[in-house]
Design a protein around this motif. Structure first.
Motif, PDB file in Angstrom:
ATOM      1  N   ASP A 166      32.505  50.826  19.662  1.00 15.68           N
ATOM      2  CA  ASP A 166      31.378  51.936  19.495  1.00 15.68           C
ATOM      3  C   ASP A 166      31.577  52.270  21.459  1.00 15.68           C
ATOM      4  N   ASN A 167      31.684  51.222  22.226  1.00 12.72           N
ATOM      5  CA  ASN A 167      30.818  50.562  23.325  1.00 12.72           C
ATOM      6  C   ASN A 167      32.104  51.260  24.170  1.00 12.72           C
ATOM      7  N   ILE A 168      33.130  50.989  23.780  1.00 10.45           N
ATOM      8  CA  ILE A 168      34.453  52.510  24.203  1.00 10.45           C
ATOM      9  C   ILE A 168      34.017  54.187  24.467  1.00 10.45           C
ATOM     10  N   LEU A 169      33.851  54.753  23.087  1.00 10.08           N
ATOM     11  CA  LEU A 169      33.490  55.217  22.643  1.00 10.08           C
ATOM     12  C   LEU A 169      32.176  55.981  23.924  1.00 10.08           C
ATOM     13  N   ARG A 170      31.078  55.269  24.379  1.00 17.23           N
ATOM     14  CA  ARG A 170      30.756  55.620  24.411  1.00 17.23           C
ATOM     15  C   ARG A 170      30.593  55.247  26.295  1.00 17.23           C
ATOM     16  N   ARG A 171      31.421  54.772  26.168  1.00 20.27           N
ATOM     17  CA  ARG A 171      32.502  55.191  27.793  1.00 20.27           C
ATOM     18  C   ARG A 171      33.544  56.724  27.957  1.00 20.27           C
ATOM     19  N   ALA A 172      33.930  56.698  27.453  1.00 16.56           N
ATOM     20  CA  ALA A 172      34.857  58.071  27.023  1.00 16.56           C
ATOM     21  C   ALA A 172      33.816  59.078  26.842  1.00 16.56           C
ATOM     22  N   GLN A 173      32.583  59.743  26.409  1.00 19.41           N
ATOM     23  CA  GLN A 173      32.030  60.331  26.490  1.00 19.41           C
ATOM     24  C   GLN A 173      31.159  60.009  27.841  1.00 19.41           C
ATOM     25  N   GLY A 174      30.808  59.438  28.753  1.00 16.67           N
ATOM     26  CA  GLY A 174      30.115  59.500  29.877  1.00 16.67           C
ATOM     27  C   GLY A 174      31.085  59.577  31.195  1.00 16.67           C
ATOM     28  N   THR A 175      32.756  59.059  30.221  1.00 14.26           N
ATOM     29  CA  THR A 175      33.295  59.816  31.654  1.00 14.26           C
ATOM     30  C   THR A 175      33.598  61.432  31.231  1.00 14.26           C
ATOM     31  N   ARG A 176      33.579  62.155  30.272  1.00 14.95           N
ATOM     32  CA  ARG A 176      33.647  63.419  29.931  1.00 14.95           C
ATOM     33  C   ARG A 176      32.377  64.747  30.131  1.00 14.95           C
ATOM     34  N   ASP A 177      31.453  63.673  30.073  1.00 14.37           N
ATOM     35  CA  ASP A 177      30.442  64.585  30.505  1.00 14.37           C
ATOM     36  C   ASP A 177      30.276  64.035  32.495  1.00 14.37           C
ATOM     37  N   ALA A 178      30.085  62.941  33.041  1.00 15.10           N
ATOM     38  CA  ALA A 178      30.302  63.863  35.036  1.00 15.10           C
ATOM     39  C   ALA A 178      31.421  64.057  34.579  1.00 15.10           C
ATOM     40  N   LEU A 179      32.527  64.047  34.745  1.00 14.52           N
ATOM     41  CA  LEU A 179      33.465  65.094  35.465  1.00 14.52           C
ATOM     42  C   LEU A 179      32.921  66.654  34.778  1.00 14.52           C
ATOM     43  N   SER A 180      32.920  66.936  33.755  1.00 10.24           N
ATOM     44  CA  SER A 180      32.627  68.126  33.243  1.00 10.24           C
ATOM     45  C   SER A 180      31.262  68.721  33.757  1.00 10.24           C
ATOM     46  N   GLY A 181      29.731  67.469  33.845  1.00  6.88           N
ATOM     47  CA  GLY A 181      29.227  68.303  34.611  1.00  6.88           C
ATOM     48  C   GLY A 181      28.143  68.749  32.942  1.00  6.88           C
ATOM     49  N   GLN A 182      28.217  68.349  31.950  1.00  5.99           N
ATOM     50  CA  GLN A 182      28.131  68.754  30.618  1.00  5.99           C
ATOM     51  C   GLN A 182      27.491  67.412  29.929  1.00  5.99           C
TER      52      GLN A 182
END
Length: 329
Positions: A166-182
């Motif tokens: 779960d910790n890695i999946l949350r990090r990946a989501q944070g990265t994608r959200d920061a890059l996409s602005g969504q």
């Protein structure tokens, strides 16, 4: 306790024939004993023991031999929950769903908390609190740094660990959200100007050599790649020389921000690699603090004291410019 002793203890416990302990056990179960990140948690646990030698409690650290042994971790959790001297447990789930099912089956009557990695949101009621990194924020910081360096976007690959962590999946989501602005994007396909290339994300099962080989293959297949977001430091601290060999030819591009490598952790050779200019930024966690704080949090839970949920341990940013002041784990 040295690593061999830990491995032997874990094996004995897995057979259900562990010796009786002299003190009440505040158990920490990590994903695997082969990872330097978890060894830092171990050192924090032992520091607590050294400062609380007269306590009725003892911090006991264990886990499977390998971070890839998800079933082994679940078995250790189950076996230790069956012991009368286990009075509280902190778990870093390698596979969040498997550990949740283990807890449901065991129905423990002692306080359970998570450490470093949490259970999925739907299973959060199975533990009292989470102690560790704000993993979404860590991933978000990696993405923000990459986006700042390359505001027009580009092609990226994320390097992840266990697909069920779960910790890695949350990090990946944070990265994608920061890059996409969504919020809530799955694999990026042009959002915010960023596209995840074929074959990504890469799941390494926390194996540094696997990570370096995967990045080698991704670069060969995508010479126009712009960035790597490494959601855990495994390739840098687990295979530092192969990592150096791979990125030395890209050193000039990394220095100018034309190619960006953002990675988690400040473990082992990672800070030295930042000093050498072979990674743009490290976002460090505080595993020693996790291991040191966990016993006190477990005692508070045993005694019925209020405990915040979550309990975050903070992050540290490290770049080539700040490397001399980086907190190294």
């Amino acid at each position: 306790m040295n690593k061999l002793a830990l491995l032997l203890t874990a094996a004995v416990l897995a057979l259900g024939a562990g010796p009786a302990f002299a003190k009440k056990q505040l158990v920490i179960v990590v994903k695997g004993l082969d990872n330097p990140f978890f060894e830092a948690i171990h050192q924090g646990c032992e520091k607590w023991n050294s400062e609380n030698a007269s306590s009725e409690y003892e911090c006991f650290y264990t886990g499977p031999a390998s971070t890839s042994d998800e079933a082994g971790e679940a078995q250790i959790v189950q076996d230790l929950l069956g012991r009368a001297d286990t009075v509280a447990m902190a778990i870093s789930p390698s596979n969040a769903k498997l550990i949740a099912q283990t807890l449901k089956t065991a129905a423990p009557t002692i306080p359970i908390m998570t450490l470093d990695a949490d259970l999925a949101t739907d299973d959060a009621m199975l533990r009292k609190t989470y102690l560790g990194t704000d993993n979404y924020l860590l991933g978000q910081k990696l993405g923000e740094y990459i986006k700042k360096a390359k505001p027009n976007g580009g092609k990226i690959c994320t390097i992840q660990g266990n697909p069920g962590a779960d910790n890695i999946l949350r990090r990946a989501q944070g990265t994608r959200d920061a890059l996409s602005g969504q919020k809530g994007n799955a694999a990026l396909a042009g959002e915010g100007g960023w596209t995840e290339v074929a074959g990504c994300p890469v799941f390494t099962n926390d194996d540094g050599a696997v990570g370096v080989q995967a990045m080698t293959d991704i670069l060969a297949a995508n010479p126009d790649l712009d960035a790597f977001a490494i959601e855990g430091g495994w390739p840098l601290f687990g295979a530092p020389q192969p990592y150096r060999n791979l990125f030395k030819p890209l050193a000039d591009r990394i220095a100018t921000g034309d190619f960006v490598v953002a990675a988690a952790d400040t473990i082992g050779d990672e800070v030295a690699i930042a000093r050498e200019g072979l990674v743009n930024v490290l976002v460090g966690q505080r595993p020693f603090e996790m291991g040191y704080k966990a016993p006190s949090v477990m005692i508070d839970l045993i005694e019925g004291k209020p405990v915040a949920d979550p309990v975050f341990t903070g992050l540290d940013e490290c770049t080539k410019e700040t490397v001399d002041t980086c907190i190294q784990k």
